[in-house]
Write a protein that holds these residues in place. Structure first.
Motif, mmCIF file in Angstrom:
data_model
loop_
_atom_site.group_PDB
_atom_site.id
_atom_site.type_symbol
_atom_site.label_atom_id
_atom_site.label_comp_id
_atom_site.label_asym_id
_atom_site.label_seq_id
_atom_site.Cartn_x
_atom_site.Cartn_y
_atom_site.Cartn_z
ATOM 1 N N GLN A 118 -2.445 2.066 -5.173
ATOM 2 C CA GLN A 118 -2.410 1.072 -4.105
ATOM 3 C C GLN A 118 -1.109 0.292 -4.173
ATOM 4 O O GLN A 118 -0.683 -0.143 -5.241
ATOM 5 C CB GLN A 118 -3.590 0.111 -4.243
ATOM 6 C CG GLN A 118 -4.913 0.753 -3.930
ATOM 7 C CD GLN A 118 -6.040 -0.253 -3.973
ATOM 8 O OE1 GLN A 118 -5.869 -1.373 -4.432
ATOM 9 N NE2 GLN A 118 -7.197 0.152 -3.492
ATOM 10 N N ASN A 134 1.178 -2.989 -2.660
ATOM 11 C CA ASN A 134 0.964 -4.335 -2.167
ATOM 12 C C ASN A 134 1.146 -4.354 -0.652
ATOM 13 O O ASN A 134 2.060 -3.736 -0.116
ATOM 14 C CB ASN A 134 1.957 -5.291 -2.840
ATOM 15 C CG ASN A 134 1.597 -6.733 -2.630
ATOM 16 O OD1 ASN A 134 0.751 -7.066 -1.790
ATOM 17 N ND2 ASN A 134 2.243 -7.608 -3.379
ATOM 18 N N ARG A 193 2.339 -6.574 1.131
ATOM 19 C CA ARG A 193 3.583 -7.232 1.529
ATOM 20 C C ARG A 193 4.677 -6.230 1.878
ATOM 21 O O ARG A 193 5.514 -6.509 2.715
ATOM 22 C CB ARG A 193 4.057 -8.163 0.422
ATOM 23 C CG ARG A 193 3.151 -9.334 0.224
ATOM 24 C CD ARG A 193 3.821 -10.374 -0.664
ATOM 25 N NE ARG A 193 2.893 -11.404 -1.044
ATOM 26 C CZ ARG A 193 2.664 -12.481 -0.326
ATOM 27 N NH1 ARG A 193 3.295 -12.645 0.797
ATOM 28 N NH2 ARG A 193 1.809 -13.384 -0.742
ATOM 29 N N TYR A 194 4.681 -5.080 1.253
ATOM 30 C CA TYR A 194 5.670 -4.064 1.597
ATOM 31 C C TYR A 194 5.503 -3.618 3.048
ATOM 32 O O TYR A 194 6.472 -3.464 3.788
ATOM 33 C CB TYR A 194 5.553 -2.854 0.677
ATOM 34 C CG TYR A 194 5.826 -3.167 -0.767
ATOM 35 C CD1 TYR A 194 7.016 -3.763 -1.156
ATOM 36 C CD2 TYR A 194 4.895 -2.865 -1.745
ATOM 37 C CE1 TYR A 194 7.269 -4.055 -2.482
ATOM 38 C CE2 TYR A 194 5.133 -3.148 -3.078
ATOM 39 C CZ TYR A 194 6.319 -3.743 -3.431
ATOM 40 O OH TYR A 194 6.563 -4.025 -4.741
#
Length: 120
Positions: A57, A59, A61-62
């Motif tokens: 997994q 993040n 935010r990317y």
């Protein structure tokens, strides 16, 4: 003779555009190495043993950062032709462009508030 005069160049261009990928794929199939083996089927073929699973997994935010970049990339693509023809479009096109920019600014403020622009 050709029924639609003036479209000979378009037909030639379409034929050329469809021929280039076919030639590229055919050339790569002929010129590629044909060795099949266990080393060829390993992950990434980089010479290092893979560590862990491939399904990890990332993040969120990317992805959010990529979406914000995409917003401004699309803004640039749509505003460039407008800026080139600015003198011929008139006031209504200027107001429409301001509305478009305002919608993008609302998206930027939303992403900023949600923390999508922070790279930490």
């Amino acid at each position: 003779m050709f029924i639609l005069s003036g479209y000979e160049y378009l037909l030639g261009f379409l034929l050329l555009c469809s021929l280039v990928p076919v030639l590229a794929l055919s050339a790569s199939k002929v010129l590629r190495p044909s060795s099949e083996g266990a080393a060829r089927r390993t992950t990434y073929e980089c010479g290092m043993e893979p560590v862990g699973g491939a399904w990890i997994q990332f993040n969120i935010r990317y992805y959010m950062f990529a979406l914000v970049f995409l917003i401004f990339d699309v803004e640039t693509v749509f505003l460039y032709p407008w800026a080139v023809a600015f003198h011929e479009l008139g006031v209504l096109a200027f107001i429409e462009a301001l509305i478009f920019i305002a919608i993008l600014i609302v998206g930027l403020v939303y992403a900023w508030r949600k923390g999508a622009l922070e790279w930490s």
